[in-house]
Design a protein around this motif. Structure first.
Motif, short mmCIF file in Angstrom:
data_model
loop_
_atom_site.label_atom_id
_atom_site.label_comp_id
_atom_site.label_asym_id
_atom_site.label_seq_id
_atom_site.Cartn_x
_atom_site.Cartn_y
_atom_site.Cartn_z
N GLU A 116 0.83 -1.19 0.00
CA GLU A 116 0.00 0.00 0.00
C GLU A 116 0.87 1.25 0.00
O GLU A 116 1.80 1.39 0.80
CB GLU A 116 -0.90 0.00 1.24
CG GLU A 116 -1.59 1.31 1.56
CD GLU A 116 -2.82 1.57 0.72
OE1 GLU A 116 -3.25 2.73 0.65
OE2 GLU A 116 -3.37 0.60 0.16
N HIS A 117 0.59 2.16 -0.93
CA HIS A 117 1.28 3.45 -1.03
C HIS A 117 2.79 3.32 -1.18
O HIS A 117 3.53 4.21 -0.77
CB HIS A 117 0.91 4.34 0.15
CG HIS A 117 -0.17 5.34 -0.21
ND1 HIS A 117 -0.60 6.31 0.65
CD2 HIS A 117 -0.88 5.52 -1.35
CE1 HIS A 117 -1.54 7.04 0.07
NE2 HIS A 117 -1.72 6.57 -1.15
N ASN A 139 -10.04 4.16 -2.83
CA ASN A 139 -9.00 3.47 -3.58
C ASN A 139 -7.94 4.41 -4.12
O ASN A 139 -8.16 5.61 -4.28
CB ASN A 139 -9.59 2.63 -4.72
CG ASN A 139 -8.89 1.30 -4.84
OD1 ASN A 139 -7.75 1.15 -4.43
ND2 ASN A 139 -9.57 0.32 -5.40
N THR A 140 -6.77 3.82 -4.42
CA THR A 140 -5.61 4.59 -4.85
C THR A 140 -4.91 3.89 -5.99
O THR A 140 -5.05 2.67 -6.16
CB THR A 140 -4.64 4.78 -3.65
OG1 THR A 140 -3.57 5.64 -4.03
CG2 THR A 140 -4.06 3.46 -3.19
N THR A 151 -3.75 -8.25 -8.18
CA THR A 151 -4.94 -7.60 -7.65
C THR A 151 -5.84 -8.62 -6.99
O THR A 151 -5.78 -9.82 -7.30
CB THR A 151 -5.70 -6.85 -8.77
OG1 THR A 151 -6.74 -6.04 -8.20
CG2 THR A 151 -6.31 -7.82 -9.78
N THR A 188 -5.27 -4.10 0.95
CA THR A 188 -4.19 -4.28 -0.03
C THR A 188 -3.18 -5.31 0.47
O THR A 188 -2.68 -5.20 1.59
CB THR A 188 -3.47 -2.94 -0.28
OG1 THR A 188 -4.42 -2.00 -0.79
CG2 THR A 188 -2.33 -3.11 -1.28
N PHE A 209 -4.84 1.41 -12.03
CA PHE A 209 -5.90 1.71 -11.06
C PHE A 209 -6.91 0.57 -11.08
O PHE A 209 -7.34 0.12 -12.15
CB PHE A 209 -6.59 3.04 -11.38
CG PHE A 209 -7.38 3.59 -10.24
CD1 PHE A 209 -6.78 4.43 -9.31
CD2 PHE A 209 -8.72 3.25 -10.06
CE1 PHE A 209 -7.50 4.92 -8.22
CE2 PHE A 209 -9.44 3.74 -8.99
CZ PHE A 209 -8.84 4.58 -8.06
N TRP A 268 -1.87 9.70 -4.49
CA TRP A 268 -0.50 9.20 -4.59
C TRP A 268 0.31 10.25 -5.34
O TRP A 268 -0.25 11.21 -5.88
CB TRP A 268 -0.43 7.83 -5.25
CG TRP A 268 -0.80 7.78 -6.70
CD1 TRP A 268 0.04 7.75 -7.77
CD2 TRP A 268 -2.13 7.74 -7.25
NE1 TRP A 268 -0.67 7.69 -8.95
CE2 TRP A 268 -2.00 7.68 -8.66
CE3 TRP A 268 -3.41 7.75 -6.70
CZ2 TRP A 268 -3.10 7.64 -9.52
CZ3 TRP A 268 -4.51 7.70 -7.54
CH2 TRP A 268 -4.35 7.65 -8.94
N GLN A 296 -5.55 -1.63 -3.45
CA GLN A 296 -4.62 -1.09 -4.43
C GLN A 296 -3.96 -2.24 -5.19
O GLN A 296 -3.60 -3.25 -4.59
CB GLN A 296 -3.56 -0.27 -3.72
CG GLN A 296 -2.42 0.21 -4.59
CD GLN A 296 -1.21 0.63 -3.79
OE1 GLN A 296 -1.22 1.64 -3.12
NE2 GLN A 296 -0.15 -0.18 -3.83
#
Length: 621
Positions: free
Chosen positions: A91-92, A524-525, A146, A190, A535, A473, A131
């Motif tokens: 994540e991120h 979501n990101t 995913t 995520t 995405f 992001w 994500q």
């Protein structure tokens, strides 16, 4: 008599070209092979060179080879790393949850012409709140990983969007959760990937008698379940006499992997019922029978943010929400919590921060923990190592992560106009300073600057309005320049938007008809990898590309936050892990990935190599 002639040849352009091709940079290693012209014995038309002063010629040859070797190593330093791996494993992008991706292709001029790749298939099945991840370096082509609420897991070709492998046998999702929520509910948070072992970890809620959360480990390249997994969280997680109860706990935050332990955070279902707690469960990835846990003592105190668990590389940070029936006694809610490996919690003020009005926040359902924790470093500030909390009370809080301080005032606090919940924030650096950014309930994307002062302060930078509520992001070409803050209008206009990180000026306005997405979900990101943005939405992964040539690598980690000191106080308790066999776990673990046939690649013609004379044996130097 041929020595001078040989020197001229060895220093000619031909030999230097050979020298350049002698350098090979793969991943993070450089290998070097001395060109044949520089290491074989001096010859004339295939015959060994003989001179009257043989010893002198040999010494001269040794010096000559040494000089050419130095030249070749110099050339090696100039060869670009064309094959450095790119991986988005969590994540991120980073354990700090900063959301920053370094990619030289994302200049403002290129970004304003971003288009959707219409040749990217991306078809999956199920609603998506997690994500996507980007993984390469294995036996397959680069992959997009995913997961969906149907408990499906997919590995897609990152170029074509076609499946490499899939798992649709993890187990049935829960069709209806208490108090509303996601229907169905399966995999929400995520996942995280451990590149060393090439394994993917995620939490799946599986319908059954009883319904249970399971933490899975799959081979990221094949989808095969790791022996000894999944872990039955109901059967193994407890804290201070509180046993984990899957029917009360929802998992929506991103998983974290820190020093060999995968951490999973939990909250309640949407309507704050039934008797849930804020939980963090830790599973040793090399010994899944070793399970630890921490929970809020009071009912409630969920960890709601999309980012889940943040880390500085040593300690873990989470932010909790409102609790119930505390009688005015603080019992873990409305707080930033610092956890040590396990997870364990000391119970000391160094390891929690609570606003002085926490009881009022409890009584009005005004969660401090609306947004997941973000680790923030502010060079020049005192203190400079901080952690951020954003909540439903419209305030941003910064706290010294080396000493959270207990129930007290924060290091810095500012009203940031708007309710913040469920999402992740970002933090980034430019030549103008250090920023935090987020999108609130009203759909406004906002950025604030953290001043490098003693103490630091939070000052407004810019805001832009758009519909939807996503987690932003950031892309930057080198870590500080050409910073673009991206956010999708999830459940709103369903388009990507890009803003200048310093000013908020619009860089990308969403594109045209082809760039419109469907089925985007709240919070979501997206991610950036090799000149692309990916995405996730319901039944579809979207890929967007820049109008540039070959994409440039995106380093996995943009920066490493400085680890905070580990408290030395004795923990209040040590969670006891009990490995309990579960029929459901056995059944779900027996599944195997579903391979998808892939098109046979076209064989590329190979050039016929030119014959080379066999070199005579090399003399001993």
């Amino acid at each position: 008599m041929y020595l001078a002639e040989a020197r001229n040849f060895a220093t000619s352009q031909q030999c230097l070209l050979f020298a350049a091709t002698a350098c090979r940079k793969t991943d993070d290693r450089v290998t070097f092979t001395l060109p044949l012209c520089c290491r074989k014995p001096l010859t004339n038309q295939g015959h060994a060179v003989v001179t009257e002063a043989g010893g002198v010629a040999s010494r001269r040859m040794t010096r000559f080879i040494f000089i050419v070797t130095i030249l070749v190593f110099a050339l090696c330093a100039l060869v670009p790393r064309t094959s450095a791996q790119v991986n988005v494993t969590q994540e991120h992008n980073n354990p700090s949850r900063d959301g920053v991706y370094i990619d030289a292709a994302f200049t403002p001029s290129a970004a304003e012409n971003l288009t959707r790749d219409l040749n990217f298939n991306g078809a999956i099945s199920g609603a998506v709140y997690a994500q996507p991840l980007y993984i390469e370096g294995g036996p397959n082509v680069p992959m997009i990983i995913t997961v969906t609420e149907l408990n499906n897991v997919y590995a897609l070709d990152a170029t074509t969007g076609l499946p490499i492998w899939s798992r649709t046998d993890i187990g049935p999702p829960v069709p209806t959760t208490p108090c509303g929520g996601f229907n169905p509910t399966g995999i929400t948070g995520t996942p995280v990937v451990d590149l060393a072992s090439r394994r993917l970890f995620f939490d799946a809620l599986i319908n059954g008698s009883p319904t249970k959360h399971f933490v899975y480990s799959l081979d990221v390249d094949t989808g095969v379940t790791t022996p000894g997994w999944p872990v039955d969280v109901n059967a193994t997680a407890s804290y201070n006499g509180i046993n984990f109860l899957s029917t009360a706990q929802e998992e929506r935050g991103g998983l974290a992997l820190v020093n060999g332990i995968v951490y999973v955070s939990y909250s309640g279902y949407v309507g704050d019922c039934p008797t849930y707690h804020g939980w963090v469960v830790g599973v040793d990835i090399n010994n899944p029978s070793n399970v630890g846990g921490w929970a809020t003592t009071a009912i409630g105190g969920g960890i709601w943010g999309h980012g889940g668990v943040a880390s500085d590389g040593t300690n873990m940070f989470v932010v909790t929400g409102n609790t119930f029936n505390t009688g005015g006694n603080w019992l873990g809610g409305e707080a930033i919590i610092r956890l040590q490996a396990g997870p364990t919690w000391t119970g000391q003020p160094t390891d929690y921060w609570v606003p002085t009005n926490w009881f009022s926040l409890d009584n009005t359902d005004t969660d401090l923990g609306g947004v997941s924790a973000t680790v923030v470093d502010v060079p020049g500030a005192t203190p400079s190592q901080l952690v951020l909390a954003l909540g439903k009370d419209s305030n941003a809080y910064l706290v010294d992560r080396n000493n959270l301080g207990g129930i007290t005032s924060p290091v810095a606090q500012a009203n940031v106009a708007g309710i913040n919940r469920g999402t992740s924030a970002v933090t980034y650096h430019t030549s103008q300073g250090t920023y935090i950014g987020f999108q609130n309930d009203a759909g406004t994307i906002r950025a604030y600057k953290i001043t490098p002062t003693n103490p630091p302060t939070i000052t407004f930078a810019w805001s832009m309005s758009q519909t939807g509520r996503g987690s932003p992001w950031v892309t930057t070409t080198d870590g500080t320049n050409n910073t673009i803050v991206w956010v999708a209008g999830v459940s709103g206009d369903q388009r990507l938007h890009g803003y200048d990180g310093d000013t908020g000026a619009v860089i990308y306005a969403g594109g045209g008809a082809n760039e419109l997405m469907t089925g985007t979900r709240q919070w979501n990101t997206g991610i950036a990898a090799r000149g692309r943005i990916y995405f996730g939405a319901d039944n579809k992964i979207y890929a967007f590309k820049l109008p540039t040539g070959s994409p440039t690598p995106t380093p996995t980690a943009t920066s490493t936050p400085t680890a905070t000191a580990t408290a030395t106080a004795t923990p209040t308790s040590t969670p006891t892990a009990t490995a309990t066999a579960s029929p459901t776990a056995t059944a779900t673990a027996s599944g195997s990935p579903t391979p998808t046939p892939r098109p046979t690649p076209t064989v590329r013609p190979q050039a016929t190599p030119r014959p080379r004379p066999t070199p005579p044996p090399r003399p001993t130097l």
